[in-house]
Design an enzyme around this catalytic site. Sequence first.
Site, PDB file in Angstrom:
ATOM      1  N   GLY A  40     -15.078  29.321  -9.986  1.00 44.79           N
ATOM      2  CA  GLY A  40     -13.946  29.432  -8.996  1.00 44.79           C
ATOM      3  C   GLY A  40     -12.876  28.248  -9.174  1.00 44.79           C
ATOM      4  N   CYS A  41     -13.427  27.186  -9.693  1.00 47.22           N
ATOM      5  CA  CYS A  41     -12.390  26.334  -9.766  1.00 47.22           C
ATOM      6  C   CYS A  41     -11.516  26.426 -11.031  1.00 47.22           C
ATOM      7  CB  CYS A  41     -13.077  24.799  -9.953  1.00 47.22           C
ATOM      8  SG  CYS A  41     -14.065  24.490  -8.547  1.00 47.22           S
ATOM      9  N   SER A  42     -12.062  26.767 -12.174  1.00 49.82           N
ATOM     10  CA  SER A  42     -11.495  27.016 -13.533  1.00 49.82           C
ATOM     11  C   SER A  42     -10.668  28.335 -13.550  1.00 49.82           C
ATOM     12  CB  SER A  42     -12.508  27.049 -14.647  1.00 49.82           C
ATOM     13  OG  SER A  42     -13.104  26.111 -14.924  1.00 49.82           O
TER      14      SER A  42
END
Length: 200
Positions: A91-93
């Site tokens: 999700g962060c990437s």
Amino acid sequence: IAFAYNTMLHSILLFVLVVAGAAFSPLPKANARSSTALNMASEVKVGDKIPAVTLQEGQADYGRPEAVDIAELIAGKKVAIFAVPGAFTPGCSKSHLPSFITAQEELKAKGVELTICIATNDAFVMEAWGRTSGGADAGIRFLSDANAELSKALGLLIESPVMVRTKRFSLIAEDGVVTHYFSADKDSSDTWAPNVLAAL
């Protein structure tokens, strides 16, 4: 002599049994609220001042990380700070970080002079994430809160079985004072750059 020898042998055997029993006995149950949770500040809000906490910034070619006082870094500037639970995570990437990479020009047009990404991964991991994601090339600073001191001071600490993590958030601060705060409590996308830009 035989009696003394038997007494000494008995004492040694008893000591071994006590030590072994202590080693294999179940650990006492932890308090429902850990000491970290008990000492954590309330969640950051508009009007709060970003505390003076020393973070670490990784350097190219595995150089020694440099200490960065977050309060000194953002003093006198309008900045965007966003935090993720973990570098290189899906999700962060795929969403959170890319949203700020592509929004750099729009943020600058809104007066944002610096964008900072924070996570509790170590400085080497943060440097590698910034370099391979294109975030560093876009001008984003990747800072490690490995000891979770900033996360704790902002009331945004998440304790997990693997590692202590930072709760996902974004904020805008001017001269160290929070002017806008975006929580992921309702939806992760609330912390992405488009939502931040819409509020500026």
